[in-house]
Design a protein around this motif. Structure first.
Motif, PDB file in Angstrom:
ATOM      1  N   TRP A 201       0.863  -1.184   0.000  1.00 12.94           N
ATOM      2  CA  TRP A 201       0.000   0.000   0.000  1.00 12.94           C
ATOM      3  C   TRP A 201       0.896   1.230   0.000  1.00 12.94           C
ATOM      4  CZ3 TRP A 201      -2.560   2.144   4.999  1.00 12.94           C
ATOM      5  CH2 TRP A 201      -3.425   3.194   4.691  1.00 12.94           C
ATOM      6  N   PHE A 202       0.608   2.167  -0.908  1.00  8.36           N
ATOM      7  CA  PHE A 202       1.414   3.379  -1.042  1.00  8.36           C
ATOM      8  C   PHE A 202       0.481   4.574  -1.046  1.00  8.36           C
ATOM      9  CE2 PHE A 202       3.602   6.745  -3.240  1.00  8.36           C
ATOM     10  CZ  PHE A 202       4.918   6.638  -2.815  1.00  8.36           C
ATOM     11  N   THR A 203       0.793   5.575  -0.221  1.00  9.08           N
ATOM     12  CA  THR A 203      -0.073   6.739  -0.116  1.00  9.08           C
ATOM     13  C   THR A 203       0.725   8.031  -0.252  1.00  9.08           C
ATOM     14  OG1 THR A 203       0.098   6.919   2.308  1.00  9.08           O
ATOM     15  CG2 THR A 203      -1.611   5.481   1.432  1.00  9.08           C
ATOM     16  N   LEU A 204       0.032   9.063  -0.727  1.00  5.36           N
ATOM     17  CA  LEU A 204       0.551  10.420  -0.756  1.00  5.36           C
ATOM     18  C   LEU A 204      -0.338  11.300   0.111  1.00  5.36           C
ATOM     19  CD1 LEU A 204       1.260  10.959  -4.580  1.00  5.36           C
ATOM     20  CD2 LEU A 204       2.888  10.305  -2.802  1.00  5.36           C
ATOM     21  N   MET A 205       0.251  12.288   0.775  1.00  3.40           N
ATOM     22  CA  MET A 205      -0.566  13.199   1.556  1.00  3.40           C
ATOM     23  C   MET A 205      -1.325  14.134   0.616  1.00  3.40           C
ATOM     24  SD  MET A 205       2.000  15.989   3.252  1.00  3.40           S
ATOM     25  CE  MET A 205       2.804  17.259   2.256  1.00  3.40           C
ATOM     26  N   ASP A 206      -2.479  14.575   1.068  1.00  2.98           N
ATOM     27  CA  ASP A 206      -3.325  15.458   0.265  1.00  2.98           C
ATOM     28  C   ASP A 206      -3.256  16.864   0.834  1.00  2.98           C
ATOM     29  OD1 ASP A 206      -5.113  16.226  -1.708  1.00  2.98           O
ATOM     30  OD2 ASP A 206      -6.876  15.764  -0.472  1.00  2.98           O
ATOM     31  N   HIS A 207      -2.187  17.577   0.465  1.00  5.95           N
ATOM     32  CA  HIS A 207      -2.016  18.967   0.899  1.00  5.95           C
ATOM     33  C   HIS A 207      -1.463  19.781  -0.255  1.00  5.95           C
ATOM     34  CE1 HIS A 207      -3.050  18.525   5.111  1.00  5.95           C
ATOM     35  NE2 HIS A 207      -2.342  17.410   5.149  1.00  5.95           N
ATOM     36  N   PHE A 208      -1.745  21.065  -0.213  1.00  3.04           N
ATOM     37  CA  PHE A 208      -1.266  21.963  -1.264  1.00  3.04           C
ATOM     38  C   PHE A 208       0.226  22.247  -1.132  1.00  3.04           C
ATOM     39  CE2 PHE A 208      -5.813  23.458  -0.888  1.00  3.04           C
ATOM     40  CZ  PHE A 208      -6.226  22.914  -2.090  1.00  3.04           C
ATOM     41  N   TRP A 209       0.710  22.290   0.100  1.00  4.36           N
ATOM     42  CA  TRP A 209       2.135  22.521   0.325  1.00  4.36           C
ATOM     43  C   TRP A 209       2.567  21.721   1.550  1.00  4.36           C
ATOM     44  CZ3 TRP A 209      -1.208  26.908   0.835  1.00  4.36           C
ATOM     45  CH2 TRP A 209      -1.461  27.305   2.150  1.00  4.36           C
ATOM     46  N   GLN A 210       3.863  21.747   1.807  1.00  2.72           N
ATOM     47  CA  GLN A 210       4.421  20.928   2.868  1.00  2.72           C
ATOM     48  C   GLN A 210       3.986  21.427   4.246  1.00  2.72           C
ATOM     49  OE1 GLN A 210       5.159  18.230   4.293  1.00  2.72           O
ATOM     50  NE2 GLN A 210       6.840  17.761   2.879  1.00  2.72           N
ATOM     51  N   LEU A 211       3.792  20.486   5.167  1.00  2.00           N
ATOM     52  CA  LEU A 211       3.364  20.808   6.514  1.00  2.00           C
ATOM     53  C   LEU A 211       4.547  21.266   7.366  1.00  2.00           C
ATOM     54  CD1 LEU A 211       0.969  17.780   7.111  1.00  2.00           C
ATOM     55  CD2 LEU A 211       0.385  20.080   6.302  1.00  2.00           C
ATOM     56  N   PRO A 212       4.321  22.168   8.325  1.00  2.00           N
ATOM     57  CA  PRO A 212       5.435  22.743   9.077  1.00  2.00           C
ATOM     58  C   PRO A 212       6.175  21.762   9.970  1.00  2.00           C
ATOM     59  CG  PRO A 212       3.323  23.475   9.964  1.00  2.00           C
ATOM     60  CD  PRO A 212       3.032  22.791   8.669  1.00  2.00           C
ATOM     61  N   GLY A 213       5.574  20.654  10.327  1.00  2.00           N
ATOM     62  CA  GLY A 213       6.268  19.655  11.125  1.00  2.00           C
ATOM     63  C   GLY A 213       7.102  18.700  10.306  1.00  2.00           C
ATOM     64  N   ILE A 214       7.041  18.843   8.974  1.00  2.48           N
ATOM     65  CA  ILE A 214       7.740  17.917   8.082  1.00  2.48           C
ATOM     66  C   ILE A 214       8.784  18.634   7.243  1.00  2.48           C
ATOM     67  CG2 ILE A 214       7.428  16.292   6.164  1.00  2.48           C
ATOM     68  CD1 ILE A 214       4.584  15.816   7.259  1.00  2.48           C
ATOM     69  N   GLY A 215       8.469  19.841   6.782  1.00  2.00           N
ATOM     70  CA  GLY A 215       9.391  20.585   5.934  1.00  2.00           C
ATOM     71  C   GLY A 215       8.913  22.009   5.758  1.00  2.00           C
ATOM     72  N   HIS A 216       9.365  22.633   4.690  1.00  2.00           N
ATOM     73  CA  HIS A 216       9.067  24.046   4.458  1.00  2.00           C
ATOM     74  C   HIS A 216       8.032  24.196   3.342  1.00  2.00           C
ATOM     75  CE1 HIS A 216      12.243  25.582   7.091  1.00  2.00           C
ATOM     76  NE2 HIS A 216      12.898  24.492   6.738  1.00  2.00           N
ATOM     77  N   PRO A 217       7.219  25.245   3.401  1.00  2.00           N
ATOM     78  CA  PRO A 217       6.124  25.374   2.436  1.00  2.00           C
ATOM     79  C   PRO A 217       6.575  25.554   0.994  1.00  2.00           C
ATOM     80  CG  PRO A 217       6.316  27.349   3.788  1.00  2.00           C
ATOM     81  CD  PRO A 217       7.188  26.320   4.407  1.00  2.00           C
ATOM     82  N   ASP A 218       7.814  25.982   0.770  1.00  2.00           N
ATOM     83  CA  ASP A 218       8.281  26.164  -0.606  1.00  2.00           C
ATOM     84  C   ASP A 218       8.959  24.925  -1.176  1.00  2.00           C
ATOM     85  OD1 ASP A 218      10.500  26.289   1.004  1.00  2.00           O
ATOM     86  OD2 ASP A 218      11.317  28.132   0.127  1.00  2.00           O
ATOM     87  N   GLU A 219       8.930  23.815  -0.441  1.00  2.00           N
ATOM     88  CA  GLU A 219       9.456  22.563  -0.997  1.00  2.00           C
ATOM     89  C   GLU A 219       8.524  22.056  -2.101  1.00  2.00           C
ATOM     90  OE1 GLU A 219      10.033  19.614   2.008  1.00  2.00           O
ATOM     91  OE2 GLU A 219      11.297  20.915   3.251  1.00  2.00           O
ATOM     92  N   PRO A 220       9.060  21.366  -3.114  1.00  2.00           N
ATOM     93  CA  PRO A 220       8.198  20.763  -4.135  1.00  2.00           C
ATOM     94  C   PRO A 220       7.196  19.791  -3.500  1.00  2.00           C
ATOM     95  CG  PRO A 220      10.491  20.701  -4.829  1.00  2.00           C
ATOM     96  CD  PRO A 220      10.495  21.132  -3.384  1.00  2.00           C
ATOM     97  N   THR A 221       5.935  19.944  -3.842  1.00  2.00           N
ATOM     98  CA  THR A 221       4.877  19.073  -3.330  1.00  2.00           C
ATOM     99  C   THR A 221       3.882  18.819  -4.450  1.00  2.00           C
ATOM    100  OG1 THR A 221       5.105  19.997  -1.099  1.00  2.00           O
ATOM    101  CG2 THR A 221       3.080  18.800  -1.584  1.00  2.00           C
ATOM    102  N   LEU A 222       3.731  17.573  -4.850  1.00  2.00           N
ATOM    103  CA  LEU A 222       2.833  17.232  -5.947  1.00  2.00           C
ATOM    104  C   LEU A 222       1.393  17.119  -5.462  1.00  2.00           C
ATOM    105  CD1 LEU A 222       4.926  14.464  -7.762  1.00  2.00           C
ATOM    106  CD2 LEU A 222       4.806  16.900  -8.302  1.00  2.00           C
ATOM    107  N   GLU A 223       0.470  17.493  -6.331  1.00  2.00           N
ATOM    108  CA  GLU A 223      -0.948  17.259  -6.033  1.00  2.00           C
ATOM    109  C   GLU A 223      -1.174  15.755  -5.919  1.00  2.00           C
ATOM    110  OE1 GLU A 223      -4.957  16.374  -6.204  1.00  2.00           O
ATOM    111  OE2 GLU A 223      -3.691  15.915  -7.939  1.00  2.00           O
ATOM    112  N   CYS A 224      -1.931  15.381  -4.916  1.00  2.00           N
ATOM    113  CA  CYS A 224      -2.066  13.972  -4.535  1.00  2.00           C
ATOM    114  C   CYS A 224      -2.474  13.069  -5.699  1.00  2.00           C
ATOM    115  CB  CYS A 224      -3.074  13.886  -3.392  1.00  2.00           C
ATOM    116  SG  CYS A 224      -3.456  12.219  -2.847  1.00  2.00           S
ATOM    117  N   TYR A 225      -3.580  13.378  -6.342  1.00  2.00           N
ATOM    118  CA  TYR A 225      -4.101  12.450  -7.350  1.00  2.00           C
ATOM    119  C   TYR A 225      -3.345  12.526  -8.673  1.00  2.00           C
ATOM    120  CZ  TYR A 225      -7.579  10.768  -4.200  1.00  2.00           C
ATOM    121  OH  TYR A 225      -8.174  10.153  -3.127  1.00  2.00           O
TER     122      TYR A 225
END
Length: 316
Positions: A40-64
């Protein structure tokens, strides 16, 4: 016991080809996991990176979009968001996306959905952020609508409290499992007991998980449902090294550059340690009835995945 992998970051610490574009890194990592035995493989569904994981300007792909790419580059793993935010898409569009992902992947789509929580994103995107009770009622309504759109013959009509369909066509149709993510005891777990096939809660230890299981079982009993019909899953933060102290140090190091900073020294998840220690955590959750144990690895730490595949996963 099955195993899943939750991707929260598009940083790949220790990856063999760090210069690759973000999409190629994602594909290579997913293929590496599938070859290692993850189902099972999942991606988070967020527009940008969460502050507890990284910085908002990091590359983040749309989930679907990311999952659709993986649908053609993997062969066996189930694919889903974790969790899909009920408010980021019209539920009719979500049904179409799930049906399309299922078709592209050869029947490997899973709808994992939750009531939403990251109000900064809602505000930035101009999306209304209702109170918790309303969000969960909307979640219930969306789950029922998506299930109708996916499983009933087109055209589909649905008259809900918040969402409606009027002659909606969803072809090809798809009979996909539905999972709710979250641990709200009065509302979220009630909806889980009412409607869905699977349940997930992230970031909790065995004691909390056991308590949530008891609450879910109580809801099922009130509704006349056998709680064994709901597949139990859990997502835990993990980082492995041959030495426990080294694992804890690496975990804190990966998180110290985030906006939230590293956790307190005594606030490190149980699945941060040696392979033997992590295997013991897996066993404990298995004894509680967990059928799929999913790991979330800071910065997709390559050594963690290697040790998990080589020394933990084969024990189960």
């Amino acid at each position: 016991m099955e195993f899943g992998y939750h991707t929260t970051s598009y940083v790949y610490e220790g990856a063999p080809a760090p210069e690759q574009p973000v999409a190629e890194k994602l594909v290579d990592h997913a293929q590496f996991l599938e070859a290692g035995g993850f189902s099972w493989f999942t991606l988070m569904d967020h527009f940008w990176q969460l502050p507890g994981i990284g910085h908002p300007d990091e590359p983040t792909l749309e989930c679907y979009a990311g999952l659709s790419a993986l649908a053609r580059e993997t062969d066996e793993m189930e694919l889903s968001g974790l969790v899909t935010c009920v408010h980021y898409r019209n539920p009719a569009l979500l049904a179409k996306e799930i049906a399309s992902l299922d078709a592209l992947s050869g029947g490997r789509a899973l709808l994992s959905i939750g009531a939403g929580w990251f109000d900064d994103e809602y505000e930035a995107a101009g999306i209304e952020f209702p109170d918790p009770a309303t969000r969960v009622r909307q979640l219930r309504d969306a789950v029922r609508l998506v299930d109708a759109a996916l499983t009933q013959d087109s055209p589909v009509d649905y008259d809900g409290e918040y969402y409606d369909l009027d002659g909606f066509y969803c072809e090809p149709s798809a009979d996909v499992p539905i999972m709710i993510g979250g641990g709200g005891e009065q509302l979220t777990l009630r909806v889980t007991a009412e409607y869905v096939d699977r349940w997930n809660i992230p970031g909790v230890g065995p004691d909390t998980y056991e308590h949530k299981l008891e609450v879910l079982a109580d809801h099922c009993e009130e509704l006349g449902r056998d709680d064994d019909d709901i597949e139990k899953t859990v997502t835990v933060n993990a980082l492995l090294r041959e030495d426990s102290a080294a694992a804890r140090a690496a975990y804190r190091s990966h998180l110290e550059e985030t906006p939230d900073g590293p956790p307190a020294p005594d606030d490190v998840p149980a699945a941060v340690g040696t392979p033997a220690e992590v295997a013991s955590v897996v066993e404990t959750f298995g004894d509680l009835g967990v059928e799929t144990f999913q790991i979330e690895v800071p910065k997709n730490d390559r050594r963690t995945v290697e040790l998990f595949v080589d020394e933990v996963l084969p024990q189960f």
